[in-house]
Scaffold this active site. Sequence first.
Site, short mmCIF file in Angstrom:
data_model
loop_
_atom_site.label_atom_id
_atom_site.label_comp_id
_atom_site.label_asym_id
_atom_site.label_seq_id
_atom_site.Cartn_x
_atom_site.Cartn_y
_atom_site.Cartn_z
N MET B 1 0.85 -1.18 0.00
CA MET B 1 0.00 0.00 0.00
C MET B 1 0.88 1.23 0.00
O MET B 1 1.80 1.31 0.80
CB MET B 1 -0.86 0.00 1.26
CG MET B 1 -1.83 -1.16 1.26
SD MET B 1 -2.98 -1.08 -0.09
CE MET B 1 -3.05 -2.80 -0.53
N CYS B 2 0.67 2.12 -0.92
CA CYS B 2 1.77 3.03 -1.14
C CYS B 2 1.39 4.22 -2.01
O CYS B 2 0.29 4.33 -2.50
CB CYS B 2 2.88 2.29 -1.87
SG CYS B 2 3.30 0.74 -1.07
N GLY B 3 2.38 5.08 -2.20
CA GLY B 3 2.26 6.17 -3.15
C GLY B 3 3.33 6.03 -4.22
O GLY B 3 4.46 5.65 -3.94
N ASP C 212 -3.81 2.81 2.58
CA ASP C 212 -3.40 4.15 2.15
C ASP C 212 -4.61 5.01 1.80
O ASP C 212 -4.65 6.20 2.09
CB ASP C 212 -2.39 4.07 0.98
CG ASP C 212 -2.74 3.01 -0.04
OD1 ASP C 212 -3.88 2.52 -0.03
OD2 ASP C 212 -1.87 2.66 -0.86
#
Lengths: 227, 295, 445
Positions: B1-3, C212
């Site tokens: 999960m990330c950017g 997120d």
Amino acid sequence: MPVLDMLKTELREVNATLQAAAKAKGNEAFTIENPRGAHAMAVGLDGPISVTVKGSTGYYCAGMNKLATVHVTGSAGPGVAENMMSGEVIIEGDASQYAGATGHGGLLNIKGNASSRCGISMKGIDIVVHGNIGHMSAFMAQKGNLVVLGNAGDALGDSLYEARLFVRGSVKSLGADCVEKEMRPEHLEILRGLLERAGADAKPEEFKRYGSARNLYHFNIDHADAY
Amino acid sequence: MCGIVGLFLKKDDLRPQLGDMLTDMLITMTDRGPDSAGIAIYGDEAAGLKITVQSDTPDEDFAGLDAALSGALDTEVAMRVASTHAVLTLPLDKEAKALAFLEARGLRVMGSGESMEIYKEVGLPKDVAARFGIRAMGGSHGIGHTRMATESAVTTLGAHPFSTAGDQCLVHNGSLSNHNAMRRKLAKKGVFTKTENDTEVGAAYISSRIAEGASLGEALEGTLKDLDGFFTFVTGTKNGFGVVRDPIACKPAVMAETDDYVAFASEYRAFADLPGIDAARVWEPEPATVYFWER
Amino acid sequence: MDKTPQKTPQTDPRQSWTFSREINSEIRRAAATGIYDIRGGGAKRRVPHFDDLLFLGASMSRYPLEGYREKCDTSVVLGTRFAKKPIELKIPITIAGMSFGALSGNAKEALGRGATLSGTSTTTGDGGMTEEERGHSEKLVYQYLPSRYGMNPDDLRRADAIEVVVGQGAKPGGGGMLLGQKITERVAGMRDLPVGIDQRSACRHPDWTGPDDLEIKILELREITGWEKPIYVKIGGARPYYDTALAVKAGADVVVLDGMQGGTAATQDVFIEHVGQPTLACIRPAVQALQDLGMHREVQLVVSGGIRTGADVAKALALGADAVAIGTAALIALGDNDPKWEDEYRELGTTAGAYDDWHEGRDPAGITTQDPALMARLDPIAAGRRLRNYLNVMTLECQTIARACGKSHVHNLEPEDLCALTMEAAAMAQVPLAGTNWWPGKGGF
């Protein structure tokens, strides 16, 4: 017209100011400058107020809106006007995925395209998209109207309940239990009203109506593949 | 999960600003990934091969490393140290020997290639970018990543980008659901991963397909069939930049294109400072569709 | 020569363990209907549980507190991380989310009355907030679920806390067709669904996926409610270490962790019995995640799934939870599955204690129903008192144990106060097997 510049003002202050003005019911008009894709802008407004956002927004702009008018001059990120109750949200550009998700009322007017899952689980909201919509739009949509002047992507209206879907262009594919339905005079009337409210240059007669086949309302083993 | 952020320049005049622009984009994605950050930057091609290595004790490990490697390879080796990372430049044909030497000394190899350098560490994106001086770096394209670790460890090696072949790198937002089985499959073919990370399996899958003769486009198409779960992948090669999303396409992705660049981000706000963004074409990549730009 | 016919001895008919009567009846049911079995009630199989743990108590090396006289605090504050108005509870036991729709208005009112008398909170469920529960619950947690039935900003603002439901113990990752949940007129109105249809269920939230995105969703909920209310994140007991860590990273004030014995919600039997981990196995990994992030006691952990007694409460707290939540036990306290309705349970093809078709609305006890005649059987005032009594008993039991371990606050119970009766429980709770200083997975013996 009060101006809130997001280069100088924290999100919390922007929202607190707008929420207080909405509650005061003074019909004030605000401008937000430099939104720069910020999330959760102009959320939870509960009263007659007009907000113009000059630029593009991030996730959940105008979330849970009541009575207020929020006008975004750029594009909107995911979940714009999610769970809107009433009022109007206008997007001049495109809207990302989940536009108008679970909305209960009001009008979401998207002048550009909407991405996937537009109107997912909608519960009474009216959504007008002047461009195209992406895949899985109106998934499990329960109530309200989704009007699309352009084309619809894959799996339109999958697992649909009682929402009405009107599409002028092509539909790439229909989802489970979604079928084309006869456009009766009362539907043309509803559509005419929506197009007029949204300032859309289209004739109701150019649209097709899609709705629930209602085959999933009561379990039948022969429809098990559709679940 | 990330950017994820990515920038591919179409014209040379923005090259000196690449690192600066990517750093701003990366910092904007801090909320999506506060655990670690990394960047692959395709800078000036060196006369030879660049190997990026990392050490937790750089003062000890990097002191005299170039001379030692030079001695072992019997050739000239240049070294540039940036915090915990060092970029070693050496002749192309010495790659295998150099990698063996470096790994034997306990250094972690981040990646290698004629153009690509990889910098990644645990910590907030702004701190990671500052310690490596990424703002000052120029180049043709670059990919950055901020990580919110799902299952595998928060370590330097667990940070993205992952590189499993020369000048190739991959970053990922999402979570793969069949990476363990794929890891075993790749191992049978002799392709081994260094971490338990799902993304590294994705990177190794793409590299192995390319090594077998597939084009990057074909390898990316293959991810749609062979990898399960949720993913937005952005991949870099020496000359190119590719994007693919899984068929469900729940993880966010937005792109912008002008005459000067193609940009990718998990969220629009990463674009806010890009030059000419107001007039750019901004769109979301379609599910199960491979996008690719090449110079 | 004896002409009497000889009977050859026979072995008794042998039932297969693999193909038991129960399994065979399920095969016949599946063959007849073409749809999987749906029920409520959480996992019924025997799994390692709190019963497999014992407290050590004080004697010489530790000093006990005097029962009833020396203070043993049971209060708990939930939501101290970011919320301006954390929730203060008198007891470490809360009422878990259960939907109006499955439950009657009277049952919701009774839960509110009982919890309020005991100084604790109740939780809404899938189906929105009712006047019955808001009116009678001093502290009410508003669940934010994938369906968003009845979701509206006014109820959000009048809630005392918001619980974002990512998963439930009965069905981590679950959704799909939950047929047989017939929607009555009032329920249909609250859910914006047609009357009388089967209900389908989404497994993911409609407008975000992954931690997120959840961080941004939590930001939105906080902005709408002025950063006042604690935000809980509820997860099913699947991968508790990672899921707890991610809930914290996404910004949760409180993590609610529901083991596989939890679940009043209707779902597929196969899900209930075969997906998820026992509550006992979930607590230590979740606490470890909080400790690794430096957030233990900063972000509170509420554990649910099979909590029945004050001993269960004390054991959950000792393993590191800040509070527990009860669902099934609360329904039983109100009067569900009472043998006095045995004749009617028989008519439904079940028996008191085994009735779990709470989604079908035919509950003889008048709790999980919308049928006016059945609903009228539950007196919300009397039922509320029964719940109050039960909560008070559990609290006294928990205090008794805490005092015996020399604790002036129940939160000072710790894993070192416990031993395990079985290898399984020792491994899951990471406490020594009774009489040893070792548990499976711990080196040395």
